[in-house]
Design a protein around this motif. Structure first.
Motif, PDB file in Angstrom:
ATOM      1  N   GLY A  17      29.180 -35.372  -5.760  1.00  0.00           N
ATOM      2  CA  GLY A  17      29.244 -34.228  -6.619  1.00  0.00           C
ATOM      3  C   GLY A  17      29.830 -32.917  -6.014  1.00  0.00           C
ATOM      4  O   GLY A  17      30.009 -31.925  -6.974  1.00  0.00           O
ATOM      5  N   VAL A  18      30.394 -33.049  -4.996  1.00  0.00           N
ATOM      6  CA  VAL A  18      31.021 -31.797  -4.496  1.00  0.00           C
ATOM      7  C   VAL A  18      32.538 -31.793  -4.977  1.00  0.00           C
ATOM      8  O   VAL A  18      33.364 -32.868  -5.247  1.00  0.00           O
ATOM      9  N   ARG A  19      32.795 -30.706  -5.547  1.00  0.00           N
ATOM     10  CA  ARG A  19      34.333 -30.636  -6.355  1.00  0.00           C
ATOM     11  C   ARG A  19      35.372 -30.051  -5.481  1.00  0.00           C
ATOM     12  O   ARG A  19      36.643 -30.223  -5.682  1.00  0.00           O
ATOM     13  N   LEU A  89      31.696 -26.351  -3.431  1.00  0.00           N
ATOM     14  CA  LEU A  89      31.419 -26.172  -4.815  1.00  0.00           C
ATOM     15  C   LEU A  89      30.995 -27.388  -5.497  1.00  0.00           C
ATOM     16  O   LEU A  89      31.753 -28.561  -5.283  1.00  0.00           O
ATOM     17  N   THR A  90      29.895 -27.267  -6.172  1.00  0.00           N
ATOM     18  CA  THR A  90      29.391 -28.409  -6.867  1.00  0.00           C
ATOM     19  C   THR A  90      29.061 -27.867  -8.358  1.00  0.00           C
ATOM     20  O   THR A  90      28.916 -26.764  -8.534  1.00  0.00           O
ATOM     21  N   ALA A  91      28.857 -29.002  -9.320  1.00  0.00           N
ATOM     22  CA  ALA A  91      28.459 -28.657 -10.592  1.00  0.00           C
ATOM     23  C   ALA A  91      26.875 -28.419 -10.465  1.00  0.00           C
ATOM     24  O   ALA A  91      26.090 -28.912  -9.580  1.00  0.00           O
ATOM     25  N   GLN A  92      26.254 -27.750 -11.518  1.00  0.00           N
ATOM     26  CA  GLN A  92      24.967 -27.547 -11.525  1.00  0.00           C
ATOM     27  C   GLN A  92      24.408 -28.950 -11.689  1.00  0.00           C
ATOM     28  O   GLN A  92      25.073 -29.841 -12.400  1.00  0.00           O
ATOM     29  N   GLY A  97      19.079 -27.837  -2.523  1.00  0.00           N
ATOM     30  CA  GLY A  97      18.409 -27.975  -1.272  1.00  0.00           C
ATOM     31  C   GLY A  97      19.271 -29.103  -0.558  1.00  0.00           C
ATOM     32  O   GLY A  97      19.329 -28.960   0.856  1.00  0.00           O
ATOM     33  N   LYS A  98      19.636 -29.850  -1.011  1.00  0.00           N
ATOM     34  CA  LYS A  98      20.097 -31.108  -0.815  1.00  0.00           C
ATOM     35  C   LYS A  98      21.457 -30.700  -0.011  1.00  0.00           C
ATOM     36  O   LYS A  98      21.895 -31.145   1.198  1.00  0.00           O
ATOM     37  N   VAL A  99      22.339 -29.770  -0.849  1.00  0.00           N
ATOM     38  CA  VAL A  99      23.562 -29.277  -0.273  1.00  0.00           C
ATOM     39  C   VAL A  99      23.550 -28.357   0.907  1.00  0.00           C
ATOM     40  O   VAL A  99      23.979 -28.662   2.106  1.00  0.00           O
ATOM     41  N   ARG A 100      22.451 -27.571   0.739  1.00  0.00           N
ATOM     42  CA  ARG A 100      22.176 -26.632   1.861  1.00  0.00           C
ATOM     43  C   ARG A 100      21.878 -27.527   3.404  1.00  0.00           C
ATOM     44  O   ARG A 100      22.227 -27.101   4.260  1.00  0.00           O
ATOM     45  N   PHE A 101      20.937 -28.571   2.994  1.00  0.00           N
ATOM     46  CA  PHE A 101      20.619 -29.410   4.230  1.00  0.00           C
ATOM     47  C   PHE A 101      21.675 -30.085   5.060  1.00  0.00           C
ATOM     48  O   PHE A 101      21.834 -29.749   6.076  1.00  0.00           O
ATOM     49  N   HIS A 102      22.583 -30.823   4.140  1.00  0.00           N
ATOM     50  CA  HIS A 102      23.616 -31.290   4.709  1.00  0.00           C
ATOM     51  C   HIS A 102      24.693 -30.526   5.278  1.00  0.00           C
ATOM     52  O   HIS A 102      25.267 -30.844   6.124  1.00  0.00           O
ATOM     53  N   ALA A 103      24.984 -29.399   4.463  1.00  0.00           N
ATOM     54  CA  ALA A 103      25.906 -28.286   4.973  1.00  0.00           C
ATOM     55  C   ALA A 103      25.287 -27.948   6.296  1.00  0.00           C
ATOM     56  O   ALA A 103      26.323 -27.487   7.249  1.00  0.00           O
TER      57      ALA A 103
END
Length: 115
Positions: A17-19, A89-92, A97-103
């Motif tokens: 989902g990351v663009r 950058l991801t779509a809504q 939380g998943k993005v923040r965790f992995h990042a």
């Protein structure tokens, strides 16, 4: 392709989902990028927002992450050592939380390279 470019591409692949993604100096200078975006402009604008938040008295220099949502897109910014930030950058609909965790995990693994 540099090791950092490969690591960034791997992070984006794991998340799904990351663009677009960019590693930048907090001044806005792009260090590595993945995906399609006007990274020169994006990095400069995101760096300006990051710096303003970090200078804010209520936030202070301990800023570790920030999420910006606008027009169906979400930018997640995570500190990457002293003076560097990774922005995804991801779509809504992609769980922030998943993005923040992995990042955050990715940033911790690479932080020593950016001190």
């Amino acid at each position: 392709m540099s090791d950092l470019d490969r690591a960034l591409q791997d992070l984006c692949g794991r998340l799904g989902g990351v663009r677009a993604a960019v590693v930048m100096e907090s001044s806005g200078i792009e260090v590595a990028a993945w995906g399609e975006a006007d990274f020169e402009t994006v990095a400069a604008e995101l760096a300006e927002l990051w710096s303003a938040a970090a200078r804010a008295e209520s936030v202070g220099p301990g800023l570790r992450s920030m999420v910006l949502e606008a027009d169906g897109e979400v930018w997640t910014l995570t500190a990457l050592g002293e003076g560097y930030v990774v922005a995804l950058l991801t779509a809504q609909g992609v769980p922030p939380g998943k993005v923040r965790f992995h990042a955050g995990e990715w940033a911790r693994a690479l932080r020593e390279e950016f001190v």
